[in-house]
Design a protein around this motif. Structure first.
Motif, short mmCIF file in Angstrom:
data_model
loop_
_atom_site.label_atom_id
_atom_site.label_comp_id
_atom_site.label_asym_id
_atom_site.label_seq_id
_atom_site.Cartn_x
_atom_site.Cartn_y
_atom_site.Cartn_z
N MET A 1 0.83 -1.18 0.00
CA MET A 1 0.00 0.00 0.00
C MET A 1 0.88 1.25 0.00
O MET A 1 0.49 2.27 -0.56
CB MET A 1 -0.94 -0.02 1.20
CG MET A 1 -1.91 1.10 1.14
SD MET A 1 -3.58 0.74 1.65
CE MET A 1 -3.40 -0.05 3.15
N THR A 2 2.04 1.12 0.61
CA THR A 2 2.96 2.26 0.66
C THR A 2 3.39 2.68 -0.73
O THR A 2 3.53 3.87 -1.01
CB THR A 2 4.19 1.89 1.52
OG1 THR A 2 3.75 1.48 2.80
CG2 THR A 2 5.14 3.05 1.65
N ASN A 6 2.93 6.25 -2.21
CA ASN A 6 4.09 7.03 -2.66
C ASN A 6 3.94 7.50 -4.10
O ASN A 6 4.56 8.49 -4.49
CB ASN A 6 5.37 6.22 -2.53
CG ASN A 6 5.82 6.06 -1.10
OD1 ASN A 6 5.36 6.78 -0.22
ND2 ASN A 6 6.70 5.12 -0.86
N LEU A 7 3.15 6.80 -4.88
CA LEU A 7 2.90 7.22 -6.26
C LEU A 7 1.90 8.37 -6.35
O LEU A 7 1.65 8.89 -7.43
CB LEU A 7 2.40 6.03 -7.08
CG LEU A 7 3.44 4.97 -7.40
CD1 LEU A 7 2.79 3.77 -8.08
CD2 LEU A 7 4.53 5.55 -8.29
N GLY A 8 1.34 8.76 -5.21
CA GLY A 8 0.47 9.93 -5.19
C GLY A 8 -1.00 9.64 -5.01
O GLY A 8 -1.83 10.56 -5.06
N PHE A 9 -1.38 8.39 -4.80
CA PHE A 9 -2.77 8.05 -4.60
C PHE A 9 -3.15 8.26 -3.13
O PHE A 9 -2.36 8.00 -2.24
CB PHE A 9 -3.04 6.59 -4.98
CG PHE A 9 -2.90 6.33 -6.45
CD1 PHE A 9 -3.92 6.62 -7.32
CD2 PHE A 9 -1.72 5.79 -6.95
CE1 PHE A 9 -3.80 6.37 -8.67
CE2 PHE A 9 -1.59 5.54 -8.31
CZ PHE A 9 -2.62 5.84 -9.16
N ALA A 14 -5.58 4.01 -2.79
CA ALA A 14 -4.45 3.07 -2.71
C ALA A 14 -4.95 1.70 -2.28
O ALA A 14 -4.47 0.68 -2.79
CB ALA A 14 -3.40 3.60 -1.73
N LYS A 15 -5.90 1.64 -1.36
CA LYS A 15 -6.47 0.36 -0.94
C LYS A 15 -7.16 -0.34 -2.11
O LYS A 15 -7.06 -1.55 -2.26
CB LYS A 15 -7.46 0.56 0.20
CG LYS A 15 -6.82 0.92 1.51
CD LYS A 15 -7.86 1.09 2.60
CE LYS A 15 -7.22 1.49 3.91
NZ LYS A 15 -8.23 1.66 4.97
N VAL A 16 -7.87 0.41 -2.93
CA VAL A 16 -8.54 -0.16 -4.09
C VAL A 16 -7.51 -0.73 -5.06
O VAL A 16 -7.67 -1.85 -5.57
CB VAL A 16 -9.41 0.91 -4.79
CG1 VAL A 16 -9.94 0.41 -6.12
CG2 VAL A 16 -10.55 1.34 -3.89
N TRP A 17 -6.44 0.01 -5.30
CA TRP A 17 -5.40 -0.45 -6.22
C TRP A 17 -4.66 -1.67 -5.69
O TRP A 17 -4.25 -2.53 -6.47
CB TRP A 17 -4.42 0.68 -6.55
CG TRP A 17 -4.96 1.59 -7.61
CD1 TRP A 17 -5.37 2.87 -7.44
CD2 TRP A 17 -5.17 1.28 -8.98
NE1 TRP A 17 -5.83 3.37 -8.63
CE2 TRP A 17 -5.71 2.42 -9.59
CE3 TRP A 17 -4.96 0.16 -9.75
CZ2 TRP A 17 -6.04 2.44 -10.95
CZ3 TRP A 17 -5.29 0.18 -11.10
CH2 TRP A 17 -5.82 1.33 -11.68
N LEU A 58 12.77 2.82 -7.38
CA LEU A 58 12.51 4.25 -7.55
C LEU A 58 11.65 4.84 -6.44
O LEU A 58 11.82 5.99 -6.06
CB LEU A 58 11.85 4.51 -8.91
CG LEU A 58 12.72 4.23 -10.13
CD1 LEU A 58 11.90 4.40 -11.40
CD2 LEU A 58 13.94 5.12 -10.15
N THR A 59 10.70 4.07 -5.93
CA THR A 59 9.76 4.62 -4.94
C THR A 59 10.20 4.42 -3.50
O THR A 59 9.89 5.24 -2.64
CB THR A 59 8.35 4.03 -5.11
OG1 THR A 59 8.41 2.62 -4.97
CG2 THR A 59 7.76 4.40 -6.46
N ALA A 60 10.87 3.32 -3.21
CA ALA A 60 11.27 3.03 -1.83
C ALA A 60 12.64 2.35 -1.83
O ALA A 60 12.74 1.15 -1.57
CB ALA A 60 10.23 2.15 -1.14
#
Length: 62
Positions: A1-2, A6-9, A14-17, A58-60
């Motif tokens: 979820m992080t 972090n992608l901006g949601f 984010a939970k849905v994705w 890239l994100t974490a």
């Protein structure tokens, strides 16, 4: 979820994705049960795993 966060949601989206990602991953796994000798499927798997590694890097990075 992080990662999705972090992608901006926002948290709710984010939970849905995360749920959608899990469903897609399970369907992809079921494809391996049906077409386990498919070169194309294995190619998509390699590309997908490389993409996930790049996304995490890239994100974490830590």
């Amino acid at each position: 979820m992080t990662i999705w966060h972090n992608l901006g949601f926002e948290l709710a989206l984010a939970k849905v994705w995360v749920g959608f990602s899990g469903i897609c991953e399970m369907l992809f796994g079921l494809c391996f049960l049906k077409w386990n000798r498919s070169i194309v499927l294995h190619g998509w798997n390699i590309i997908g795993l490389a993409g996930l590694l790049l996304l995490i890097a890239l994100t974490a990075p830590l």
